[in-house]
Write a protein that holds these residues in place. Structure first.
Motif, short mmCIF file in Angstrom:
data_model
loop_
_atom_site.label_atom_id
_atom_site.label_comp_id
_atom_site.label_asym_id
_atom_site.label_seq_id
_atom_site.Cartn_x
_atom_site.Cartn_y
_atom_site.Cartn_z
N ASP A 50 1.16 -1.12 -0.36
CA ASP A 50 -0.25 0.18 0.16
C ASP A 50 1.12 1.03 -0.06
N THR A 51 2.30 1.08 0.52
CA THR A 51 2.84 2.15 0.04
C THR A 51 3.79 2.08 -1.28
N ARG A 53 6.68 3.76 -3.31
CA ARG A 53 8.35 4.84 -3.17
C ARG A 53 8.94 4.55 -4.59
N TRP A 68 -3.89 4.46 0.10
CA TRP A 68 -2.12 4.85 0.21
C TRP A 68 -1.65 5.51 0.36
N TYR A 69 -0.28 4.78 -0.12
CA TYR A 69 0.68 6.38 1.01
C TYR A 69 1.23 6.34 0.25
N GLU A 71 5.66 7.41 -0.05
CA GLU A 71 6.56 7.85 0.48
C GLU A 71 7.20 9.10 -0.28
N ILE A 93 3.65 10.79 3.23
CA ILE A 93 4.17 10.77 4.03
C ILE A 93 5.44 11.75 3.49
N ASN A 130 -0.22 12.77 5.47
CA ASN A 130 -0.21 12.19 6.50
C ASN A 130 -0.34 12.48 8.11
#
Length: 224
Positions: A50-51, A53, A68-69, A71, A93, A130
């Motif tokens: 879910d992240t 990058r 969803w994230y 980063e 994030i 976040n």
């Protein structure tokens, strides 16, 4: 004579049906290849984690069944498309910098790549921080296109949290270039930056609320 005539007619009918069957098989065989080729157009992958990058190099679909994230900074490159379903929540994030301060983050749609974030009026796509207490570093979505650049072009170089920001290319000689669609999108604690974005890019009904400032609404952005 009559017996021979019946045999001859039977032979003709067998030849006719056999030819039709062969023709049908050949036509079916001819149709398979275009159908298979068309099925590969627009293939999308739902990420396992879910992240998101670093760098996205293939067509990605973010579904609305869970948050969803993103980063730090995530770059959509290799002419890939990031597709986002209506009602999807995406949280940014912001990692700590080398000096222990929170740096910026968000999405960078590089030249040739696209974002398709088509929300609905009552079910928008939502981008938000976040950690809503973060007030350092630039955070947002950057669209870099192939159209002639108008206005100031040094903003990217002032976003210190972008890795190698001076190496991000934008602008060109394609005024009708498209960086995708952003419709019915809400951005909380973030901003939107367009550089060299072509006229086929759709930016409409976007609500932006930068950190510490009042929200404002972009009904429709006219692009060169």
């Amino acid at each position: 004579m009559q017996h021979r005539s019946v045999k001859y007619k039977s032979w003709l009918w067998s030849l006719f049906y056999g030819g039709c069957t062969l023709a049908a098989i050949m036509l079916a065989g001819c149709e398979k290849e275009p159908v298979a080729a068309a099925a590969n157009v627009g293939v999308q992958t739902i990420p396992l984690h879910d992240t998101l990058r670093k760098i996205i190099t293939e067509n990605i679909l973010l579904t609305n069944n869970h948050p969803w994230y993103i980063e730090g900074w995530v770059y959509v490159s290799n002419e890939a498309t990031l597709h986002i379903e209506p009602g999807t929540v995406i949280k940014i994030i912001t990692p700590l910098s080398a000096y222990g301060k929170e740096s910026g983050g968000g999405l960078v749609i590089t030249r040739g790549a696209k974002i398709v974030a088509e929300g609905l009026q009552h079910l928008p796509v939502l981008f938000r921080l976040n950690d809503t207490t973060c007030n350092t570093g630039w955070k947002g979505i950057i669209l870099l296109g192939k159209a002639p650049q108008t206005g100031a072009g040094k903003v990217l170089e002032n976003i210190s949290s972008l890795t190698g920001s001076t190496g991000l290319a934008y602008g060109g000689h394609e005024p009708e270039d498209s960086s995708g669609i952003m419709r019915h999108v809400r951005m909380e604690g973030m901003e939107l930056l367009l550089r060299g974005t072509g006229s086929r890019t759709v930016i409409t009904d976007i609500t932006i609320q930068p950190t510490g400032n009042k929200p404002y609404h972009l009904k429709k952005v006219s692009l060169p």
